[in-house]
Write a protein that holds these residues in place. Structure first.
Motif, PDB file in Angstrom:
ATOM      1  N   VAL A   1       0.754  15.509 -17.686  1.00 42.70           N
ATOM      2  CA  VAL A   1       1.944  14.939 -18.329  1.00 42.70           C
ATOM      3  C   VAL A   1       3.034  14.575 -17.311  1.00 42.70           C
ATOM      4  O   VAL A   1       4.222  14.591 -17.642  1.00 42.70           O
ATOM      5  N   LEU A   2       2.650  14.224 -16.102  1.00 44.58           N
ATOM      6  CA  LEU A   2       3.640  13.863 -15.084  1.00 44.58           C
ATOM      7  C   LEU A   2       4.552  12.702 -15.494  1.00 44.58           C
ATOM      8  O   LEU A   2       5.757  12.769 -15.251  1.00 44.58           O
ATOM      9  N   PRO A   3       4.040  11.627 -16.111  1.00 48.72           N
ATOM     10  CA  PRO A   3       4.963  10.570 -16.536  1.00 48.72           C
ATOM     11  C   PRO A   3       6.018  11.065 -17.535  1.00 48.72           C
ATOM     12  O   PRO A   3       7.195  10.712 -17.429  1.00 48.72           O
ATOM     13  N   GLU A   4       5.617  11.888 -18.485  1.00 50.01           N
ATOM     14  CA  GLU A   4       6.559  12.446 -19.459  1.00 50.01           C
ATOM     15  C   GLU A   4       7.560  13.377 -18.764  1.00 50.01           C
ATOM     16  O   GLU A   4       8.752  13.369 -19.086  1.00 50.01           O
ATOM     17  N   LEU A   5       7.086  14.164 -17.820  1.00 44.57           N
ATOM     18  CA  LEU A   5       7.954  15.061 -17.064  1.00 44.57           C
ATOM     19  C   LEU A   5       9.002  14.262 -16.294  1.00 44.57           C
ATOM     20  O   LEU A   5      10.176  14.642 -16.252  1.00 44.57           O
ATOM     21  N   TYR A   6       8.600  13.138 -15.710  1.00 42.87           N
ATOM     22  CA  TYR A   6       9.548  12.298 -14.980  1.00 42.87           C
ATOM     23  C   TYR A   6      10.586  11.693 -15.920  1.00 42.87           C
ATOM     24  O   TYR A   6      11.763  11.629 -15.603  1.00 42.87           O
ATOM     25  N   ARG A   7      10.144  11.242 -17.094  1.00 47.92           N
ATOM     26  CA  ARG A   7      11.071  10.649 -18.064  1.00 47.92           C
ATOM     27  C   ARG A   7      12.107  11.661 -18.554  1.00 47.92           C
ATOM     28  O   ARG A   7      13.263  11.312 -18.756  1.00 47.92           O
ATOM     29  N   THR A   8      11.689  12.891 -18.783  1.00 46.62           N
ATOM     30  CA  THR A   8      12.600  13.869 -19.380  1.00 46.62           C
ATOM     31  C   THR A   8      13.401  14.671 -18.354  1.00 46.62           C
ATOM     32  O   THR A   8      14.569  14.952 -18.592  1.00 46.62           O
ATOM     33  N   LEU A   9      12.782  15.052 -17.226  1.00 48.00           N
ATOM     34  CA  LEU A   9      13.457  15.944 -16.279  1.00 48.00           C
ATOM     35  C   LEU A   9      13.631  15.383 -14.876  1.00 48.00           C
ATOM     36  O   LEU A   9      14.425  15.899 -14.099  1.00 48.00           O
ATOM     37  N   GLY A  10      12.855  14.382 -14.487  1.00 47.02           N
ATOM     38  CA  GLY A  10      12.962  13.823 -13.146  1.00 47.02           C
ATOM     39  C   GLY A  10      12.103  14.573 -12.146  1.00 47.02           C
ATOM     40  O   GLY A  10      11.280  15.413 -12.507  1.00 47.02           O
ATOM     41  N   THR A  11      12.325  14.293 -10.883  1.00 46.71           N
ATOM     42  CA  THR A  11      11.505  14.919  -9.845  1.00 46.71           C
ATOM     43  C   THR A  11      11.975  16.331  -9.509  1.00 46.71           C
ATOM     44  O   THR A  11      11.210  17.109  -8.958  1.00 46.71           O
ATOM     45  N   ASP A  12      13.208  16.673  -9.835  1.00 44.19           N
ATOM     46  CA  ASP A  12      13.724  18.016  -9.547  1.00 44.19           C
ATOM     47  C   ASP A  12      13.655  18.905 -10.792  1.00 44.19           C
ATOM     48  O   ASP A  12      14.562  19.665 -11.082  1.00 44.19           O
TER      49      ASP A  12
ATOM     50  N   SER B   1       4.678   3.958 -15.892  1.00 42.18           N
ATOM     51  CA  SER B   1       3.340   3.734 -16.447  1.00 42.18           C
ATOM     52  C   SER B   1       2.668   5.078 -16.718  1.00 42.18           C
ATOM     53  O   SER B   1       2.975   6.073 -16.070  1.00 42.18           O
ATOM     54  N   PRO B   2       1.739   5.117 -17.667  1.00 37.61           N
ATOM     55  CA  PRO B   2       1.078   6.393 -17.994  1.00 37.61           C
ATOM     56  C   PRO B   2       0.001   6.807 -16.983  1.00 37.61           C
ATOM     57  O   PRO B   2      -0.546   7.896 -17.100  1.00 37.61           O
ATOM     58  N   ASP B   3      -0.296   5.961 -16.019  1.00 37.21           N
ATOM     59  CA  ASP B   3      -1.349   6.251 -15.042  1.00 37.21           C
ATOM     60  C   ASP B   3      -0.889   7.296 -14.030  1.00 37.21           C
ATOM     61  O   ASP B   3       0.260   7.298 -13.599  1.00 37.21           O
ATOM     62  N   ILE B   4      -1.823   8.165 -13.637  1.00 38.94           N
ATOM     63  CA  ILE B   4      -1.564   9.171 -12.615  1.00 38.94           C
ATOM     64  C   ILE B   4      -2.489   8.874 -11.440  1.00 38.94           C
ATOM     65  O   ILE B   4      -3.692   8.733 -11.616  1.00 38.94           O
ATOM     66  N   PHE B   5      -1.921   8.753 -10.250  1.00 34.85           N
ATOM     67  CA  PHE B   5      -2.679   8.403  -9.063  1.00 34.85           C
ATOM     68  C   PHE B   5      -3.068   9.655  -8.288  1.00 34.85           C
ATOM     69  O   PHE B   5      -2.209  10.455  -7.943  1.00 34.85           O
TER      70      PHE B   5
ATOM     71  N   LEU C   1       0.834  -1.201   0.000  1.00 34.91           N
ATOM     72  CA  LEU C   1       0.000   0.000   0.000  1.00 34.91           C
ATOM     73  C   LEU C   1       0.866   1.247   0.000  1.00 34.91           C
ATOM     74  O   LEU C   1       1.945   1.267   0.578  1.00 34.91           O
ATOM     75  N   PHE C   2       0.378   2.281  -0.677  1.00 30.74           N
ATOM     76  CA  PHE C   2       1.026   3.589  -0.593  1.00 30.74           C
ATOM     77  C   PHE C   2      -0.040   4.666  -0.610  1.00 30.74           C
ATOM     78  O   PHE C   2      -1.136   4.471  -1.119  1.00 30.74           O
ATOM     79  N   THR C   3       0.290   5.805  -0.022  1.00 34.48           N
ATOM     80  CA  THR C   3      -0.652   6.899   0.110  1.00 34.48           C
ATOM     81  C   THR C   3      -0.157   8.107  -0.676  1.00 34.48           C
ATOM     82  O   THR C   3       1.021   8.449  -0.615  1.00 34.48           O
ATOM     83  N   VAL C   4      -1.087   8.729  -1.394  1.00 29.69           N
ATOM     84  CA  VAL C   4      -0.807  10.000  -2.057  1.00 29.69           C
ATOM     85  C   VAL C   4      -1.526  11.065  -1.236  1.00 29.69           C
ATOM     86  O   VAL C   4      -2.749  11.030  -1.099  1.00 29.69           O
ATOM     87  N   ASP C   5      -0.770  11.984  -0.663  1.00 29.60           N
ATOM     88  CA  ASP C   5      -1.326  13.020   0.201  1.00 29.60           C
ATOM     89  C   ASP C   5      -2.040  14.096  -0.605  1.00 29.60           C
ATOM     90  O   ASP C   5      -1.876  14.198  -1.820  1.00 29.60           O
ATOM     91  N   GLY C   6      -2.799  14.929   0.081  1.00 29.50           N
ATOM     92  CA  GLY C   6      -3.492  16.042  -0.556  1.00 29.50           C
ATOM     93  C   GLY C   6      -2.508  17.008  -1.199  1.00 29.50           C
ATOM     94  O   GLY C   6      -1.465  17.303  -0.637  1.00 29.50           O
ATOM     95  N   GLY C   7      -2.829  17.494  -2.390  1.00 28.16           N
ATOM     96  CA  GLY C   7      -1.952  18.409  -3.100  1.00 28.16           C
ATOM     97  C   GLY C   7      -0.808  17.711  -3.812  1.00 28.16           C
ATOM     98  O   GLY C   7       0.121  18.363  -4.281  1.00 28.16           O
ATOM     99  N   HIS C   8      -0.870  16.400  -3.894  1.00 21.72           N
ATOM    100  CA  HIS C   8       0.167  15.611  -4.565  1.00 21.72           C
ATOM    101  C   HIS C   8      -0.476  14.694  -5.597  1.00 21.72           C
ATOM    102  O   HIS C   8      -1.671  14.413  -5.534  1.00 21.72           O
ATOM    103  N   ARG C   9       0.311  14.211  -6.519  1.00 19.09           N
ATOM    104  CA  ARG C   9      -0.103  13.173  -7.466  1.00 19.09           C
ATOM    105  C   ARG C   9       1.042  12.179  -7.551  1.00 19.09           C
ATOM    106  O   ARG C   9       2.202  12.525  -7.334  1.00 19.09           O
ATOM    107  N   GLY C  10       0.695  10.953  -7.896  1.00 18.69           N
ATOM    108  CA  GLY C  10       1.708   9.920  -7.978  1.00 18.69           C
ATOM    109  C   GLY C  10       1.722   9.256  -9.338  1.00 18.69           C
ATOM    110  O   GLY C  10       0.709   9.184 -10.029  1.00 18.69           O
ATOM    111  N   ILE C  11       2.898   8.792  -9.732  1.00 18.89           N
ATOM    112  CA  ILE C  11       3.036   7.949 -10.914  1.00 18.89           C
ATOM    113  C   ILE C  11       3.752   6.686 -10.457  1.00 18.89           C
ATOM    114  O   ILE C  11       4.363   6.654  -9.390  1.00 18.89           O
TER     115      ILE C  11
END
Length: 190
Positions: free
Chosen positions: A107-118, A51-55, A32-42
């Protein structure tokens, strides 16, 4: 002594049951994992990649060891950036802007692929510097003071357009500090 031997086999079964419950609880906790308010997860999958899904916010399930979540803060965050630039009349000006930005959620998955979390640390300083130099070069030193609102709007418009290329949403840009070189300041005072 014989009294303790009576409970020996039962004690071994109890320890095994307790260990089994412990492993089961650990497995459920890791699934299990939790996505807090004001956040999104991939989700990153060790076999298939991102994966292309956004949580959205809430509790979600994952396969331990094969998948792990990457959580993005999608709230606007302020960042102060200072840039030494030159004006139209070749005066050196130090300008500081506060930029409120956030990632583009779709486009969070694409953002992660190209630039990462920072992404903001990699992109914002360079594009802000580029935009500031381009905009400030259109005005002379006195116009920067008298037409500050127009300069700020032009910086905001150009920065929003430039950041869109990197899937970053710029909510606001404001000039917080505008200082001139010592030579110009002393010439104005004289």
């Amino acid at each position: 002594m014989n009294y303790l031997k009576k409970f020996g086999p039962a004690g071994g079964k109890g320890a095994a049951l307790l260990a089994g419950l412990g492993f089961f609880g650990y497995g459920v906790q890791q699934s299990l994992f939790t996505v807090d308010g004001g956040h999104r997860g991939i989700m990153f999958n060790r076999i298939g990649g991102v994966s292309p899904d956004i949580f959205a916010e809430g509790l979600h399930v994952r396969i331990p060891w094969f998948q792990y979540p990457i959580i993005y803060d999608i709230r606007s965050r302020p960042r102060k950036i200072t840039s030494p630039t030159g004006s139209k009349d070749l005066q050196t000006i130090n300008i500081t802007v506060r930029v409120l930005s956030r990632p583009e959620v779709a486009v969070l998955p694409e953002l992660y692929r190209t630039l990462g979390t920072d992404y903001d640390e990699r992109v914002l300083p360079s594009i802000v510097n580029e935009v500031l130099k381009a905009v400030v070069a259109k005005f002379n030193a006195s116009q920067l003071i008298t037409q500050r609102q127009q300069v700020s709007l032009l910086i905001r418009k150009n920065l929003m357009d430039r950041a869109r290329d990197f899937h970053i949403v710029v909510d606001d840009v404001s000039i917080t500090d505008l200082t001139f070189s010592q030579v110009y300041a002393s010439a104005v005072e004289a």
